[in-house]
Scaffold this motif. Sequence first.
Motif, short mmCIF file in Angstrom:
data_model
loop_
_atom_site.label_atom_id
_atom_site.label_comp_id
_atom_site.label_asym_id
_atom_site.label_seq_id
_atom_site.Cartn_x
_atom_site.Cartn_y
_atom_site.Cartn_z
N ALA A 98 0.84 -1.20 0.00
CA ALA A 98 0.00 0.00 0.00
C ALA A 98 0.88 1.25 0.00
CB ALA A 98 -0.92 0.00 1.21
N HIS A 99 1.97 1.18 0.76
CA HIS A 99 2.90 2.32 0.78
C HIS A 99 3.56 2.50 -0.57
CE1 HIS A 99 6.00 5.12 1.94
NE2 HIS A 99 6.93 4.27 1.57
N GLN A 100 4.00 1.39 -1.19
CA GLN A 100 4.66 1.48 -2.48
C GLN A 100 3.72 2.04 -3.54
OE1 GLN A 100 8.02 0.84 -3.46
NE2 GLN A 100 7.10 2.04 -5.10
N GLU A 101 2.47 1.63 -3.52
CA GLU A 101 1.51 2.12 -4.51
C GLU A 101 1.26 3.62 -4.32
OE1 GLU A 101 -2.01 -0.10 -5.14
OE2 GLU A 101 -0.99 -2.03 -5.26
N ALA A 102 1.16 4.05 -3.07
CA ALA A 102 0.94 5.47 -2.81
C ALA A 102 2.14 6.29 -3.27
CB ALA A 102 0.69 5.70 -1.32
N LEU A 103 3.33 5.77 -3.01
CA LEU A 103 4.56 6.47 -3.39
C LEU A 103 4.70 6.52 -4.91
CD1 LEU A 103 7.05 7.80 -2.09
CD2 LEU A 103 8.19 5.57 -2.21
N SER A 104 4.45 5.41 -5.57
CA SER A 104 4.60 5.34 -7.02
C SER A 104 3.60 6.23 -7.73
CB SER A 104 4.44 3.90 -7.51
OG SER A 104 5.44 3.06 -6.99
N SER A 105 2.36 6.22 -7.26
CA SER A 105 1.33 7.02 -7.92
C SER A 105 1.61 8.51 -7.78
CB SER A 105 -0.06 6.69 -7.37
OG SER A 105 -0.15 7.01 -5.99
N ALA A 106 2.34 8.89 -6.72
CA ALA A 106 2.68 10.31 -6.52
C ALA A 106 3.68 10.81 -7.55
CB ALA A 106 3.23 10.52 -5.11
N SER A 107 4.31 9.90 -8.28
CA SER A 107 5.23 10.32 -9.36
C SER A 107 4.45 10.93 -10.52
CB SER A 107 6.04 9.12 -9.87
OG SER A 107 5.21 8.24 -10.62
N ASN A 108 3.16 10.57 -10.62
CA ASN A 108 2.30 11.04 -11.71
C ASN A 108 2.89 10.71 -13.08
OD1 ASN A 108 0.15 12.27 -10.13
ND2 ASN A 108 1.76 13.66 -9.43
N HIS A 109 3.57 9.58 -13.13
CA HIS A 109 4.13 9.08 -14.39
C HIS A 109 3.56 7.68 -14.60
CE1 HIS A 109 6.88 7.67 -17.42
NE2 HIS A 109 7.54 8.82 -17.45
N PRO A 110 2.57 7.54 -15.49
CA PRO A 110 1.87 6.26 -15.64
C PRO A 110 2.75 5.05 -15.89
CG PRO A 110 0.69 7.98 -16.80
CD PRO A 110 2.00 8.58 -16.37
N LEU A 111 3.77 5.18 -16.74
CA LEU A 111 4.60 4.03 -17.07
C LEU A 111 5.48 3.62 -15.90
CD1 LEU A 111 5.54 1.92 -19.04
CD2 LEU A 111 7.16 3.58 -19.99
#
Length: 285
Positions: free
Chosen positions: A159-172
Amino acid sequence: MSKTRVLARSSRVAKVKVTDEIIESLRQDIVAGRFRRGDRMSSEQQLATDYGVSQPTMREALRALEMIGLVEVRHGSGTYVSGHGRQALGSALLTLLQLEGVTLLQVQAVRKILGIESAALAAKTATDEQLQAIESTLDSLDQLAEVTESEDLYQRLLAHQEALSSASNHPLICTLEIFLSKLMVSLQTELIETRRVSFLRARIEKVQPLRRTIFRAISSHSPELARSEMDKYCEAIRKAFEADPLLKKARLSDPHLIKSVGRFCLLYTSPSPRDGLLSRMPSSA
């Protein structure tokens, strides 16, 4: 111009199976948004008429689209656009990783490259809502003392990784990061399933301060600091893997891991509440 004419003209250009042409035509319609997720497509018979082919040919094309996660065929109801492209990603990428005999450490090396860039992007583009989501998952990871199931530990970590990754706002980058993170968790679960929950808890807690420093760097909108802190975090993870004989030598092509990887692929490609993750990114991404 009718679909029939399109197929007839393209068949003169190159010798391509009619089924493959239909698959590509429908794929383009889906990714271009002409068919939207959840839309019910025309009947198999009508599509066959539109394309000037037999129903068995159209059925073959729809089955292929279902295999790559773009449509869902519901018997007695029809064919619906699902748009879960990660099914194609999961199957193709896992096959490649296994055929190449990629190690868990090599997967982690790619995760590091993606993670460093992702953290820097998050420092530049994360919204207040995304920062709150990251902090919430960090708070959850601060409260592991009473956790008694390894699955709960891993779910909090993901859940933490998904929140962190989505904050990049880079879909790929986000898609690849989440895919590789879930794969690594799946493999670790298989490899160290006999170890106590306390061992797993201690491993997660050991690098929790580093997760906090990454968050502070992102919150302060400092891309270079975020890069540096993520590099330290990934290096700590690499060292932990290097020090563990089971994780250090693991390859995705190992016979005892092949079934585990297959199960992961099925779970990864199944729809989840976070399927709309990328579509919820700010439009400015």
